[in-house]
Structures are given as C-alpha cells and as structure tokens.
Design a protein around this motif. Structure first.
Motif, mmCIF file in Angstrom:
data_model
loop_
_atom_site.group_PDB
_atom_site.id
_atom_site.type_symbol
_atom_site.label_atom_id
_atom_site.label_comp_id
_atom_site.label_asym_id
_atom_site.label_seq_id
_atom_site.Cartn_x
_atom_site.Cartn_y
_atom_site.Cartn_z
ATOM 1 N N ALA A 173 0.790 4.378 1.513
ATOM 2 C CA ALA A 173 0.573 4.837 1.918
ATOM 3 C C ALA A 173 -0.044 6.375 2.556
ATOM 4 O O ALA A 173 -0.468 6.917 2.265
ATOM 5 N N THR A 195 -3.593 3.065 9.577
ATOM 6 C CA THR A 195 -1.414 3.605 9.626
ATOM 7 C C THR A 195 -1.777 4.602 9.988
ATOM 8 O O THR A 195 -2.430 5.811 9.875
ATOM 9 N N ILE A 242 0.708 -1.450 0.103
ATOM 10 C CA ILE A 242 -0.368 0.431 -0.016
ATOM 11 C C ILE A 242 0.840 0.910 -0.131
ATOM 12 O O ILE A 242 1.397 1.269 0.862
ATOM 13 N N TRP A 286 -8.171 1.860 5.761
ATOM 14 C CA TRP A 286 -8.081 1.100 5.085
ATOM 15 C C TRP A 286 -8.801 -0.544 4.911
ATOM 16 O O TRP A 286 -8.502 -1.122 5.981
#
Length: 505
Positions: free
Chosen positions: A430, A450, A428, A460
């Motif tokens: 992110a 996160t 990911i 997510w």
C-alpha cells in the motif's frame, strides 16, 4: 596395394621406434620436460594413450567424490534432529564440537549438527542418541506445561458472555438476510453501483483543513450521525468539532499525559446529558469516559497503569469498551456492571490495536509482535491467528460483511484476511512507509482507507483491491483515519497538528 592397406601401414609405422635404447630413453626424458610450459600447465598435445588413461582415472575419482557428497547430503536430509535448540547444543557438545559459532542461529546450528552426523556415519549416531532419548520426557513435560487450562471466572464475565451471545445472534441473522438479498441482485446492477462509487471517490476533495491543537494530533473519530468529530493530541487535550464546518464545540480536559486514541460510543444522542458518550486513552495508562454536557470526565478506568493504552473501541452495542494495552494484553470493560469482565493475554508483545465485528460476537487485536488474533467474546477462545506480517501491526478493522479483516503493518503492507477460510486472501503493497491505521466503509464495505507515515491516505476498492484515490496534502505523517457512517466524509489526522475533512464535490 590398396588404399586401405596403405592406411593400416601408416598407423603401424607410428608405433615403431628406431635406434638404440639409450636414444629412446633420452627422447622420453625430453618429452617429459616439454609436456609443461612455463606456467606449469600440461601440453595435452604431447600426451600418449597411457596419459589419457590417467586423466580418465582422475575424472572417475572426481565423479566418485561428487556421488559420495550427494549421498552424504541425502543422508543428512534423512537424519532427524530435534528442533529444540538446547538439545541441539547438547548433541554438539557430546560430539566435541563448538555449540555456537559467531553469527550462527538455531537453524544454522541444527543444519551443522545434521552435516556432522552424516559425515561421522554410524559412529556419530550413538553420541546423539541420548539427546533423542531425552526428547520423549521433555516433550511430554512441554505438552503438560502448554496444555489449555481453565479457572473459574467472575460472575460478571458469565453475565457478559450470555448477553453478548444473545445480542450477536440476532444481528448475525439480520446480516445474513441482507447478504442474501444482495446475492439475488443482478450483476449488472452491482457493477453499475460500483462504477458510480468509484466516480464519486475520484471527486473527493478537502472540505476543511483545521489546526486542531498546538501539538501533533494522534487520533480522530466521527459519531454515528456524522455531525461531530472527536480528536486527541499530544497536548493531553481532546476536542469535539462540528461537521462539516469544523467549529470547536467542546474541549475535554483531564488527561495528564499524551492522549493516544478517542472513540464515540454508539447509540448515544447528541443532546444526552450525564451519559457516557465518548472515551479516550493515554500513554500513562489512564482511560477516561466523557459526556456531551461536561468538560470533565464522568468516570476513570485505571486498571492499565502504568502501561500505555494505545487504542480503544466500543462494542457495537455500546455496553462494552475494549482497550489495547502495552502489557501484552487487552481488556473488556462492562459499562453497565462498571467493572472489568475480561483481561485477555495471548500476544508476546504489546497489543496496539483492537476492533469489533459488526455482529459483536468476535473482535480482532494486533500487536507489536507482528501477529493478530481473532477472539470469540462468547467463549474467550482465539479462533484465528493472523500470521504473515513482517513487523508490528498498527491498525485492524472488520468489514461490514462480518468475515473480512484488514490489518496495516510497519512492513508498509495491508493484508486482507478471511475469517471463514481462516487464512490471508490478499496483500496490498500500500505505502512507502508504515501504515498507521485502516478503516472499512461502514455502510457497505465497498472500499478501504489506509493512512501512512508517508503523509498520504489511500482508498482501495473491495474484492479487486485496486487503488482508487490518494489523499495527499498533509505536511506530516498520518496517524489516524476514520469514515463517517453515511460515507459522506473521510477525516485524516496528522502530526502536522492539523486534521482534514474530505468530502464529495
């Protein structure tokens, strides 16, 4: 006379020269002077058949040179050169070549040796043979040095491993039964629940924003019944807050240096007294255990001094405490036997984070070397190596399904690993800055949160790994995140000295 005869006669007249030999020689001299212009380039319009033949010879030579170069490169690829940089340098020295150029790495040096051997041909190979002959005893010695070795452990370790095996097997059986029930559910039911969860996540909003300390907050944790919140900061203080009104309930004093992480012990009631309920770790290597009825620590763990303890985590049973230390090792402490039962090495740099699987049979650690390792607590072996991040790993967590692992790194990405396949399954991209922590939803694993130094936390979805929500509002970088066991609250801790409690509207 036919047209064909006329064309033949015209060609023949071009090859016939009239006049004396002296005039013919003068014409050749003038032609050579006019073949090149002022720039030195050849005027190809004046070339004769012999000149064209010379050009063909030059092209043939170029083709031969190219073929020779291709053959040399092919030969270089087929040449076997040792991967040991010391042996490569020794071979270069025997060939009277510099062992290192400016900015040259081991891979470039090895490639240079291959090209040299391919250019020298058979004459160069004997000079490299002694290095190859030395490979055999050296490799045997290397295998002997790196072979797995065992030593007799303490009795406390044997007791702990047997206890963990019995504990984890029962929990694993229960988890698999629950997974089987979920598999039998209709796909439409699963999809409907996921859509409902996503709608709820979109409704997340700050429930409370509290200034937690006079200095930046470095960690946060929510207890099992989602009634208490524990924070720590660089002021060396740990504080207990009520949820959801964020009222200060208790201040834990005892650390003499910056506190890096805190955790609640599972299975401890809020009204318990003189029982270990919380743990904290510090930059000076001290680990302290706390109870709900005292502001002073009831026990100290000093086995890490002077190395920093970055993160800690309780075993799902609450009996063991795992600590990640900057001496490139992690420890397992038995709170019932009141001693260290395991001091595990394996990382090449500092170990920064640790997390236990829901069954309690394995744990995962992440280090500043950019690698993660999964350890079997029942045998002490490393059963999986997490290789793929480009920089240090600052956060790891296990999914409730028992086999998915999330890791957040300084390379701004979050990677998902599958313990069954023993490989990475998704990356990911992110955040725009390093990821400081990752947390799975505890009662289902349907989403992942996160936190990052880009001042945001992101949610997510599981399996598709699509972004569902961005939690923004902090003025400083985020250093920690946690999710309540009932999934009602998400807490984020920041360097702006505040923590925020996010809840459903």
């Amino acid at each position: 006379m036919s047209d064909s005869e006329q064309s033949v006669y015209a060609k023949r007249t071009k090859t016939i020269h009239y006049g004396s030999l002296e005039e013919s020689d003068r014409w050749h001299v003038d032609r050579k002077d006019n073949e090149t212009d002022g720039s030195g380039k050849t005027d190809y319009s004046q070339l004769t058949t012999a000149d064209y033949m010379a050009l063909d010879e030059d092209v043939a030579k170029e083709k031969a040179a190219l073929l020779e170069e291709f053959e040399r490169r092919k030969k270089a690829r087929l040449i076997h050169v040792s991967t040991d940089d010391g042996e490569v340098k020794s071979a270069l020295r025997k060939l009277n070549e510099p062992i290192c150029y400016f900015g040259e790495g081991p891979a470039d040096r090895r490639l240079r040796l291959k090209e040299l051997l391919s250019a020298l041909g058979e004459k160069g190979l004997p000079a490299a043979k002694p290095a190859k002959e030395e490979e055999k005893p050296k490799s045997q010695q290397k295998e002997t040095n790196e072979s797995t070795w065992y030593h007799e452990g303490p009795e406390s370790l044997r007791v702990a491993r047997f206890w963990i095996a019995n504990y984890s097997l029962a929990r694993a059986k229960k988890r698999l039964e629950e997974a089987s029930e979920k598999m039998r559910q209709h796909s439409a039911t699963k999809a409907g629940r996921m859509v409902e969860l996503q709608k709820r996540i979109q409704q997340l909003a700050p429930q409370c924003s509290q200034v937690g300390d006079t200095r930046p907050i470095t960690g946060c944790s929510i207890n099992e019944d989602s009634s208490l919140l524990l924070t720590c900061s660089l002021s060396s203080l740990c504080k207990v807050w009520s949820v959801p009104d964020c009222t200060l309930k208790q201040t834990l004093r005892g650390h003499k240096f910056n506190v890096s992480d805190v955790a609640f012990r599972p299975g401890v009631a809020n009204d318990s007294k003189s029982e270990v309920a919380m743990a904290s770790c510090s930059f000076d290597g001290s680990v302290k255990l706390w109870s709900y009825d005292s502001e002073e620590s009831i026990a100290d763990i000093n086995g890490h001094v002077p190395h920093r303890v970055a993160k800690l985590a309780f075993h799902p049973s609450g009996r063991f405490l795992g600590t990640a230390c900057y001496d490139a090792s992690w420890r397992l402490w038995d709170l019932e036997q009141k001693q260290e039962v395991l001091h595990q090495e394996g990382h090449t740099k500092a170990v920064h984070c640790i997390a236990f699987q829901v069954d309690g049979s394995v744990c995962v650690t992440g280090g500043l070397d950019g690698f993660g390792r999964v350890w079997d607590l029942r045998t002490g072996r490393c059963i999986m190596f997490l290789e793929g991040h480009l920089s240090a790993i600052y956060g790891v967590d296990f999914s409730p399904n028992g086999y998915h692992i999330a890791s957040g790194s300084q390379d701004n990405s979050c990677k998902i690993w599958d313990l069954r396949r023993r490989q990475m399954v998704y990356t990911i991209p992110a955040h725009t800055n390093l990821i400081s922590d990752v947390k799975y939803q505890k009662n289902g694993g349907n989403f992942l949160v996160t936190s990052s130094y880009d001042k945001t936390a992101k949610i997510w979805s599981d399996k598709t790994w699509q972004p569902l929500k961005t939690l923004s509002g902090h003025d400083g970088r985020l250093v920690g995140v946690d999710i309540s066991h009932d999934s009602q609250y998400i807490v984020t801790a920041s360097y702006d000295r505040t923590f925020k409690l996010w809840a459903w509207d």
